[in-house]
Write a protein that holds these residues in place. Sequence first.
Motif, short mmCIF file in Angstrom:
data_model
loop_
_atom_site.label_atom_id
_atom_site.label_comp_id
_atom_site.label_asym_id
_atom_site.label_seq_id
_atom_site.Cartn_x
_atom_site.Cartn_y
_atom_site.Cartn_z
N LEU A 126 43.35 40.03 48.80
CA LEU A 126 43.60 41.37 49.54
C LEU A 126 44.95 40.87 50.26
CD1 LEU A 126 40.35 42.31 51.10
CD2 LEU A 126 41.78 43.54 49.67
N LEU A 133 52.96 44.26 49.42
CA LEU A 133 53.30 45.69 49.67
C LEU A 133 54.55 45.30 50.71
CD1 LEU A 133 49.95 47.04 50.28
CD2 LEU A 133 51.77 47.99 49.10
N HIS A 230 32.54 48.92 60.36
CA HIS A 230 34.03 49.08 60.06
C HIS A 230 34.53 48.56 58.74
CE1 HIS A 230 35.05 51.60 63.73
NE2 HIS A 230 34.17 50.93 64.28
N PHE B 82 46.26 46.88 41.32
CA PHE B 82 45.50 45.65 40.79
C PHE B 82 44.18 46.25 40.04
CE2 PHE B 82 47.53 43.93 44.30
CZ PHE B 82 48.10 42.73 43.94
N GLU B 84 41.18 45.92 40.44
CA GLU B 84 40.06 46.41 41.37
C GLU B 84 40.58 47.14 42.59
OE1 GLU B 84 41.64 43.15 40.52
OE2 GLU B 84 41.22 42.85 42.68
N ARG B 86 41.91 46.61 45.28
CA ARG B 86 42.17 45.73 46.56
C ARG B 86 42.59 46.50 47.53
NH1 ARG B 86 45.05 40.18 44.07
NH2 ARG B 86 43.98 40.32 42.27
N LEU B 87 41.89 47.67 48.07
CA LEU B 87 42.20 48.29 49.34
C LEU B 87 41.76 47.57 50.22
CD1 LEU B 87 41.40 52.09 48.23
CD2 LEU B 87 43.63 50.91 48.01
N PHE B 88 42.44 47.58 51.57
CA PHE B 88 41.83 46.71 52.87
C PHE B 88 40.62 47.65 53.24
CE2 PHE B 88 46.81 46.52 52.80
CZ PHE B 88 46.84 45.25 52.09
N PRO B 89 39.71 46.78 53.09
CA PRO B 89 38.34 47.45 53.67
C PRO B 89 38.34 47.94 55.19
CG PRO B 89 37.98 45.13 53.35
CD PRO B 89 39.47 45.50 52.90
N HIS B 90 39.17 47.21 55.81
CA HIS B 90 39.08 47.52 57.40
C HIS B 90 40.03 48.72 57.85
CE1 HIS B 90 42.13 44.91 56.76
NE2 HIS B 90 42.83 44.93 57.83
N TYR B 99 50.28 51.16 54.88
CA TYR B 99 50.51 49.78 55.12
C TYR B 99 52.00 49.11 54.87
CZ TYR B 99 49.41 44.63 55.52
OH TYR B 99 49.55 43.63 55.92
N GLY B 100 52.66 49.55 53.36
CA GLY B 100 53.99 49.10 53.25
C GLY B 100 54.95 49.59 53.78
N ARG B 129 37.11 55.55 54.81
CA ARG B 129 37.33 54.09 54.46
C ARG B 129 37.15 53.78 53.10
NH1 ARG B 129 38.24 50.91 58.84
NH2 ARG B 129 37.92 52.12 60.69
N ILE B 131 35.34 51.95 51.26
CA ILE B 131 33.81 51.66 50.73
C ILE B 131 33.11 53.05 50.49
CG2 ILE B 131 32.80 52.08 53.27
CD1 ILE B 131 31.01 49.37 52.23
N ARG B 145 49.64 53.66 47.57
CA ARG B 145 49.74 52.76 48.60
C ARG B 145 51.06 51.68 47.98
NH1 ARG B 145 45.60 47.71 49.77
NH2 ARG B 145 45.95 47.38 47.42
#
Lengths: 234, 378
Positions: A126, A133, A230, B82, B84, B86-90, B99-100, B129, B131, B145
């Motif tokens: 991650l 990015l 979260h 990627f 998988e 690779r998204l930011f889970p939070h 994000y970028g 989110r 998930i 993204r």
Amino acid sequence: MSSLFALSPDELTAVRLSLWVALWAMAASLPFGLGVAVLLARGRFWGKSLLNAIVHLPLVMPPVVTGFILLLLFGRRGPLGRFFADTFGIVFAFRWTGAALASAVMGFPLMVRAIRLSLDAVDRRLEDAAATLGANAAWVFVTVTLPLILPGIVAGMILSFARSLGEFGATITFVSNIPGQTQTLPIAIYVLTQVPGGDLGALRLTLVAVVISIAALFASEAIAYRATRHGAAS
Amino acid sequence: MTLSVTIDHRLGNFRLDIAFESAGGLTALFGRSGAGKTSVINAIAGLIQPDNGRIVVDGTVLTDTRNRVFVPVHRRRVGYVFQEGRLFPHLTVRRNLVYGRRFAPDAGGMAEIDQVVGLLGIGGLLSRRPIHLSGGEKQRVAIGRALLARPRLLVMDEPLASLDEPRKAEIMPYIERLRDEMRIPIVYVSHSIAEVARLANNLVVLADGRVAASGAPAAVMSRLDLFPLAGQPEAGAMLATTIAGEDARFGLTVLRTAAGELRVPHLDLAVGTALRVRIRARDVMIALVRPEGLSALNVLPGTVAEIGAADGPVVEIRLDCAGEPLIARLTRRSIETLGLLPGRPVYAVIKSIAFDSHAFAGTLPGGGGGADADMMLG
């Protein structure tokens, strides 16, 4: 006539002091705990295992020994004690600040371990994704790593706080037993058990200690649950 | 856009030694797993520093070991999708997408975000989110993204590999739109011949850390020697066709190729539309004379151009049908019985129902991979 639920003024002072000392110990050691955990989890440098050993020493040494070493280093005539007194005007010897220092040192390995474990569990991929990015290392740490290890940080803080509340040996060796200044809850209980007719007071303080411990546990569970929900852990 | 990549890198016992160039569009890196595909795009993105190498995008040198140039990952502006996600889970989908943005030097306003969100069809997911997303949704968000960081180049590492067939069919049109509408150069890693046939303008075949072939997909894919290298049981050739008309009575569409006409199950496309068709080697029969009294509708005349190396009972042969390649898979016995040799004129017979949605490389309105089996049975 003292009852089981009415704390005497001295006992109340001990409870307040304990909470105050534990909060300070936890808060003051947090930045250092985070820094050392990052160094140990991510750093590659000479002396890493030495640093690891030093951090863990308070966990394996008798607390009285840790207290005595603190006395030698941070006492009035200790090199670090003099340095802090001259530079920042902070005196540790026989003050509540000393009790907080002793608590912080004793809780430090627990805090570092908790944060380090959560750092090890972070998916480094991650962080790579964030870098592609455009985020530099510091920004990646703040926006990706830190939120992901939040449950570990909270766990470390709770452990440090709980360890502080229970601190006895190092504290009494380093800063002695001064009511209102260094007489924390465990020391107050110990003193009460040593005087005739002090059993009821000791029992009262014991109940208070149990309540605080349970509250801390519940708080940590609640915070960890929120952090997990979260999405920090998927 | 130009991309020039030269990498010589050792990973344990594995040596990656490759060089290729691309003039834009979608360059597919194709090969079996372990061929070094992901290492190549990791080197392009700056996630690995090759022992020796030079990587240049549009005149900007990203890696040049000889001159000690190594632009760090976060300054490369190489978007990475990627395998998988690779998204930011939070973070919510919205915050993942932007994000970028703060690092993109020439980021547009909300309009650009809306455009990408619309292009990828993720408008309804913004407050969720990761998930709570399906695999296909995650990949679309991951693509968005990467795009919104305004990369000069997009690299994609088997973005469809973890998805089932319907999800693949869901994402492929979006990748085609990136290629055709956003005009963003893409390096696309894949070991699926169907994806490569549909998406690539430029094909680089990797085998054991080396470039086995590169060039236009139709030319590369008609080479018989590459299929075993790429670990592909599904050999086949690509034909360039245009829609010539309708056979309305029977619900067929007529495609024109250089070698002749093909009749395929109805396609909802305008006359004149260009379409790339992949014809699997196992769907092609060979006859020495123009067959009659046969149910198959498609017969293309051609000559035998090449007979592949015999390895077991099955052999692939390449035909030249008026300049277009066609690959047929036959038994060695048939080759001997028919006396096939290079230069021999033959007729290739293809059943119309062999054309499933895998075969069509262009955008098919509503074309879903999920319908494959039905079309093949029908």
